[in-house]
Design an enzyme around this catalytic site. Structure first.
Site, PDB file in Angstrom:
ATOM      1  N   ASP A   1       0.836  -1.213   0.064  1.00  0.00           N
ATOM      2  CA  ASP A   1      -0.047   0.038   0.055  1.00  0.00           C
ATOM      3  C   ASP A   1       0.973   1.089  -0.063  1.00  0.00           C
ATOM      4  OD1 ASP A   1       1.104   0.229   2.713  1.00  0.00           O
ATOM      5  OD2 ASP A   1      -0.640   0.252   3.691  1.00  0.00           O
TER       6      ASP A   1
ATOM      7  N   ASP B   1       1.613   4.754   2.387  1.00  0.00           N
ATOM      8  CA  ASP B   1       1.247   5.554   3.516  1.00  0.00           C
ATOM      9  C   ASP B   1       1.488   7.125   3.285  1.00  0.00           C
ATOM     10  OD1 ASP B   1       0.502   2.857   4.841  1.00  0.00           O
ATOM     11  OD2 ASP B   1       2.664   2.516   4.288  1.00  0.00           O
TER      12      ASP B   1
ATOM     13  N   ASP C   1      -3.228   4.363   2.744  1.00  0.00           N
ATOM     14  CA  ASP C   1      -3.570   4.810   4.033  1.00  0.00           C
ATOM     15  C   ASP C   1      -3.201   6.107   4.471  1.00  0.00           C
ATOM     16  OD1 ASP C   1      -4.366   2.332   4.844  1.00  0.00           O
ATOM     17  OD2 ASP C   1      -2.532   1.562   5.758  1.00  0.00           O
TER      18      ASP C   1
HETATM   19  P1  UTP Z   1       2.580  -0.920   6.378  1.00  0.00           P
HETATM   20  O1  UTP Z   1       1.789  -2.333   7.010  1.00  0.00           O
HETATM   21  O2  UTP Z   1       2.060  -0.142   5.464  1.00  0.00           O
HETATM   22  O3  UTP Z   1       4.036  -1.715   6.282  1.00  0.00           O
HETATM   23  O4  UTP Z   1       2.881  -0.171   7.753  1.00  0.00           O
HETATM   24  P2  UTP Z   1       5.207  -0.976   5.261  1.00  0.00           P
HETATM   25  O5  UTP Z   1       6.250  -1.225   5.884  1.00  0.00           O
HETATM   26  O6  UTP Z   1       4.849  -0.077   4.768  1.00  0.00           O
HETATM   27  O7  UTP Z   1       5.245  -2.269   4.181  1.00  0.00           O
HETATM   28  P3  UTP Z   1       4.267  -2.687   2.848  1.00  0.00           P
HETATM   29  O8  UTP Z   1       3.216  -1.607   2.959  1.00  0.00           O
HETATM   30  O9  UTP Z   1       3.854  -3.748   3.397  1.00  0.00           O
HETATM   31  O10 UTP Z   1       5.189  -2.450   1.797  1.00  0.00           O
HETATM   32  C1  UTP Z   1       3.537   0.805   7.834  1.00  0.00           C
HETATM   33  C2  UTP Z   1       4.082   1.048   9.342  1.00  0.00           C
HETATM   34  O11 UTP Z   1       3.241   1.945   9.969  1.00  0.00           O
HETATM   35  C3  UTP Z   1       3.066   1.262  11.229  1.00  0.00           C
HETATM   36  C4  UTP Z   1       3.575   0.126  11.309  1.00  0.00           C
HETATM   37  O12 UTP Z   1       4.741   0.048  12.323  1.00  0.00           O
HETATM   38  C5  UTP Z   1       4.485  -0.128   9.784  1.00  0.00           C
HETATM   39  O13 UTP Z   1       5.824  -0.411  10.239  1.00  0.00           O
HETATM   40  N1  UTP Z   1       1.565   1.276  11.533  1.00  0.00           N
HETATM   41  C6  UTP Z   1       0.861   0.474  10.619  1.00  0.00           C
HETATM   42  C7  UTP Z   1       1.001   1.561  12.808  1.00  0.00           C
HETATM   43  O14 UTP Z   1       1.703   2.245  13.585  1.00  0.00           O
HETATM   44  N2  UTP Z   1      -0.209   1.378  12.866  1.00  0.00           N
HETATM   45  C8  UTP Z   1      -1.016   1.086  12.061  1.00  0.00           C
HETATM   46  O15 UTP Z   1      -2.203   0.747  12.366  1.00  0.00           O
HETATM   47  C9  UTP Z   1      -0.431   0.411  10.909  1.00  0.00           C
HETATM   48 MN    MN Z   2       2.675   0.491   3.799  1.00  0.00          MN
END
Ligand code: UTP
Ligand code: MN
Length: 498
Positions: free
Chosen positions: A332, A334, A422
């Site tokens: 995704d 963020d 997100d």
């Molecule tokens: P992601 O699940 O999007 O992972 O969360 P990522 O590292 O971007 O990898 P992809 O998307 O699988 O490629 C990003 C970061 O946001 C934090 C988590 O610690 C994660 O490292 N996070 C995520 C939160 O703090 N709270 C949440 O509800 C979700």
């Molecule tokens: Mn992500």
């Protein structure tokens, strides 16, 4: 720990100045011979640093030769530095420490050569194997004290260990799951390819089970246990079901126990109720299970930027998550979005969502209003969701907006794809903590919190940092402030791929 100097007999014949020490400085560290690379540092700074080191008892060589044990460079671009080093025709290069200036400054501060930790090394990216395990490197047990780029020298091992971690996660057996994840994280940080069990000797977090798997891979190129796991029916089914947006291990396990094995089983089973998120997950499965590319993340960045600025032109928008860490692909994208005026961020996301809908981008939206209340902190836990306003979206991304085109299959002629996005909206005074928390990786975050708790008696989460000794929250406007509060060396986002 440090290499003995080469050719000591030659050294005896040299006058002190030629041996890299000025007449009045006393040598305290016989085994360490520095060479400071002038490029980027400049002549006058090099000369100043040379004097400084000599005054503290270090030997600093004027000329790069095989006698040098520690090469220090201010220019940490590995490729150009290593290209130059290799052109110097040194026989001893493989055993020299090639170090970032931070090793030098730390050593000057301590008044002694500090241990050569991975984070100080400037690695030869073309030939990672030249940085051999024998170069006495101390690896911290905490991911937040290691530099982990996206370049993984030990993918053959980490891929295998991640399968086992996931297997135990599906079984809800936390101990071995975490043990395999920790081991994986350590291996990802290594500047060398593990070539024999001896290379693992001084590494933290590698248990007997991990070592046995690695030994098998070293010997046969594969692990029997991992292959067995990959063909395990329950593992395969849970892996499939959890790949659907909105389906976690618990639901996946429930479906498995009901005898369901495929998507068509789930979709045709009369008793199954899918919530809105899961329905959307199935509807857009092809798109959402496909990785998002960096170019697509950039295009989405422009869309979000435009939508947010239509609401408040002075908004603050930051890319976070895996793409901020420099990943080429993600599941995704963020973003953190907020307003300079405290409190105004509360109405920001609903307005942005309306704007995205108006422009025809919105395919799905799950909005959570803020439940953040500073007065109720600290309420810290490892993986709990934070209390900021946030939304989990699926957006429609048009082909024409992406440089180089969409990351969709050749047969796909729709000219668009669905992508998960997100958005999180913390109040500005929580921004640095939210940015640090959402940048990840998950293991990096987990260890930051563990380090804070165990080494500093502090509690860290996405909202703040609480000092249990001083009984107060510590303010921070940047991520660097937070690392400084924790007494940690700053780790760049692209080095947090633990
Ligand atoms: P992601 O699940 O999007 O992972 O969360 P990522 O590292 O971007 O990898 P992809 O998307 O699988 O490629 C990003 C970061 O946001 C934090 C988590 O610690 C994660 O490292 N996070 C995520 C939160 O703090 N709270 C949440 O509800 C979700
Ligand atoms: Mn992500």
């Amino acid at each position: 720990m440090f290499r003995a100097p080469v050719a000591p007999r030659v050294r005896k014949r040299l006058r002190p100045a030629e041996a890299g020490v000025s007449r009045c400085d006393e040598v305290k560290f016989e085994d360490v011979r520095l060479y400071l690379v002038e490029r980027k540092m400049g002549r006058s700074r090099r000369s100043f640093l040379t004097q400084l080191a000599r005054s503290k008892g270090f030997i600093v060589e004027d000329i790069l030769s095989d006698a040098v044990t520690h090469v220090v460079s201010e220019d940490s671009r590995a490729s150009s530095l290593w290209a130059w080093l290799k052109g110097c025709e040194l026989g001893n290069l493989p055993s020299m420490h090639v170090l970032d200036i931070s090793w030098f400054t730390d050593s000057m501060r301590e008044g002694r050569p500090v241990a050569v930790e991975t984070r100080y090394l400037i690695q030869d990216t073309k030939f990672p194997t030249t940085a051999v395990a024998s170069a006495a490197v101390t690896v911290s047990q905490y991911a937040c004290q290691r530099q982990t780029t996206t370049e993984n020298n030990n993918k053959i091992f980490t891929d295998a260990l991640e399968v086992l971690a996931e297997y135990y996660e599906f079984k809800e057996i936390e101990g071995p799951c975490l043990a395999f994840r920790r081991a994986t994280s350590v291996l990802k940080s290594l500047p060398f390819v593990v070539q024999c069990l001896r290379d693992l000797r001084d590494l933290p977090c590698l248990g007997e089970h991990t070592k046995a798997i690695m030994e098998e891979i070293l010997e046969y190129g594969r692990s029997f246990e991992v292959e067995q796991t990959l063909s395990d029916e329950r593992y395969q089914t849970l892996k499939l079901f959890t790949s659907v947006f909105g389906v976690g291990p618990k639901t996946a396990d429930k479906w498995y126990r009901q005898g369901l094995r495929s998507f068509s089983d789930v979709l045709t089973e009369p008793g199954i109720h899918l919530n809105r998120m899961q329905q959307t997950g199935f509807l857009h499965y092809g798109d959402i299970s496909r990785a998002v590319s960096k170019a697509e993340a950039r295009a989405l960045g422009s869309i979000i930027d435009e939508a947010v600025r239509a609401i408040t032109p002075d908004a603050i928008i930051a890319l976070t998550g895996g793409f901020r860490r420099g990943k080429e692909f993600g599941h995704d994208v963020d973003f953190l979005v907020t307003t300079p005026e405290l409190g105004r961020e509360r109405s920001l996301l609903p307005d942005v969502i309306d704007e995205l809908k108006k422009k025809g981008f919105l395919l799905y939206c799950d909005y959570h209003a803020s439940t953040f209340d500073m007065a109720r902190l600290p309420s810290f836990s490892f993986e709990a969701m934070d209390h900021f306003a946030k939304c989990f979206l699926i957006l429609r991304l048009e082909e024409g907006k992406v440089e180089g085109g969409l990351n969709s299959s050749e047969k796909d002629s729709r000219g668009w794809r669905a992508v998960r996005v997100d958005l999180v909206s913390p109040p500005l005074d929580r921004y640095a903590y939210a940015l640090l928390g959402w940048t990840g990786s998950r293991m990096f975050e987990r260890d930051l919190r563990r380090f804070a708790r165990l080494e500093r008696r502090m509690l860290l989460d996405n909202h703040g940092l609480y000092d249990k000794t001083k009984k107060e929250f510590l303010a921070a406007t940047t991520e660097k402030d937070i690392f400084a509060h924790l007494g940690l060396e700053y780790i760049e986002p692209w080095q947090r791929n633990a």
